[in-house]
Enzyme design. Sequence first.
Site, mmCIF file in Angstrom:
data_model
loop_
_atom_site.group_PDB
_atom_site.id
_atom_site.type_symbol
_atom_site.label_atom_id
_atom_site.label_comp_id
_atom_site.label_asym_id
_atom_site.label_seq_id
_atom_site.Cartn_x
_atom_site.Cartn_y
_atom_site.Cartn_z
ATOM 1 N N CYS A 165 0.460 -0.990 0.252
ATOM 2 C CA CYS A 165 0.117 0.103 0.127
ATOM 3 C C CYS A 165 1.009 1.263 0.127
ATOM 4 C CB CYS A 165 -1.127 0.209 1.165
ATOM 5 S SG CYS A 165 -1.742 -1.260 1.188
ATOM 6 N N HIS A 305 -2.829 7.362 7.054
ATOM 7 C CA HIS A 305 -2.834 6.172 6.005
ATOM 8 C C HIS A 305 -4.676 5.394 6.608
ATOM 9 C CE1 HIS A 305 -1.295 2.386 4.674
ATOM 10 N NE2 HIS A 305 -2.262 1.616 5.501
ATOM 11 N N GLU A 316 -1.179 4.364 14.649
ATOM 12 C CA GLU A 316 -1.424 5.975 12.645
ATOM 13 C C GLU A 316 -1.840 6.878 14.219
ATOM 14 O OE1 GLU A 316 -1.794 7.890 8.921
ATOM 15 O OE2 GLU A 316 -3.221 6.456 9.738
ATOM 16 N N LYS A 337 -9.688 7.688 2.545
ATOM 17 C CA LYS A 337 -9.907 5.952 1.943
ATOM 18 C C LYS A 337 -11.847 5.984 2.320
ATOM 19 C CE LYS A 337 -6.122 4.004 3.001
ATOM 20 N NZ LYS A 337 -4.723 5.232 2.658
#
Length: 417
Positions: A165, A305, A316, A337
Amino acid sequence: MGLRRVVVTGLGALTPIGNNVPEFWNALTAGVSGAAPIQGFNTEKFKTKFACEVKNFNPEVFLDRKEARKLDPFVQYALVSTDEAIKDAGLDFENLDTNRIGVIWGSGIGGLKTFLDEVVNFAKGDGTPRYNPFFIPKMILDIAPGHISIKYGLRGPNFSTVSACASSTNALIDSMNYIRTGYADVIISGGSEAIINEAGIGGFNAMHALSTRNDDPATASRPFDKDRDGFVAGEGSGTIILEELEHAKARGAKIYAEIVGGGMSADANHITAPHPEGLGARLVMTNALRDAGLTVEDIDYINVHGTSTPLGDISETKAIVDLFGEYAYKLNISSTKSMTGHLLGAAGAVESIASILAIKEGIVPPTINHFTDDPQIDPALNFTFNQAQKREIRAALSNTFGFGGHNASVVFKKFEE
């Protein structure tokens, strides 16, 4: 001689929420979800029956019909977004030194649809290896930058980066450094992915990586929400034209932003799980800021992310608080996302486009689908939940972390002479 400055002069996008950059940006700032029941194959026996597919896409609108059939979807996507970016940048290759223009492209998996189709066809036969002569050239990861260079006659650096990714973020970092050090003047960079098929969805289901919220696909991608249950698969492509500053100015190019740094690190922890304390994530952001010559107080926005996985979002967040300290609470943070799904190897490029446009337009895209705070995630952080926010953004950091523990972060800055 010092490092040369590198700027962004063109953008192209083909995504689950828009088939070009204006459509993508408008949907992103409006908080539109790209998740819906899968149309590409029969999902009756699959645990996950939805994804963020590219919609209303006909490759023959952009590519010759005969040629399109020789290309895996991940290459088709790459060519389409790159065509948009080249036109956006106003690149006239007849009047440029194409020996100094390269293509560096990221993909995590490459031609999975081609591999699946060929192996299934073989298995159905009598054992005679009747493979399509384009099987291997359609499947291999490096064929996307190969096709781009062939189409436009570009003879500069040409290769693919593969780090799951983090792939297209690594492509951007490599591209920046080749231009910085004088090896090229322009590099077409980005990434593409096309894994929404039986093998891709079935494989990620077997890992328990995907959301199974089949009753409500549009809200299934829930980064930082207490009830998140996995990522939503996405597909598409993002292209970014990186160019040496003086080269861009000499041809009168418009400049979106400056790319000023990139960082890399490894979690060295587990093949799929992030380090529980976010050590790799903290290190990659530290390295990116150091490379950019910036401090934590110079960053206004982090495109995280933020995949909507139970462990990843926590680690994260810990890394951000640990590195940024009290300043973390002055940042805007968001996971796009929540709208695009996870484009895997293409995520870094598409999310970098979101970061670049956030700087240019002064708008932070939201993290949609937030309903319930997670007690393990600090609620005082500004995750830009559910609605875009206006803000001047001097610099933005974009994070991507891949299976295998690969971490890459890139820093964009408002352009100043």
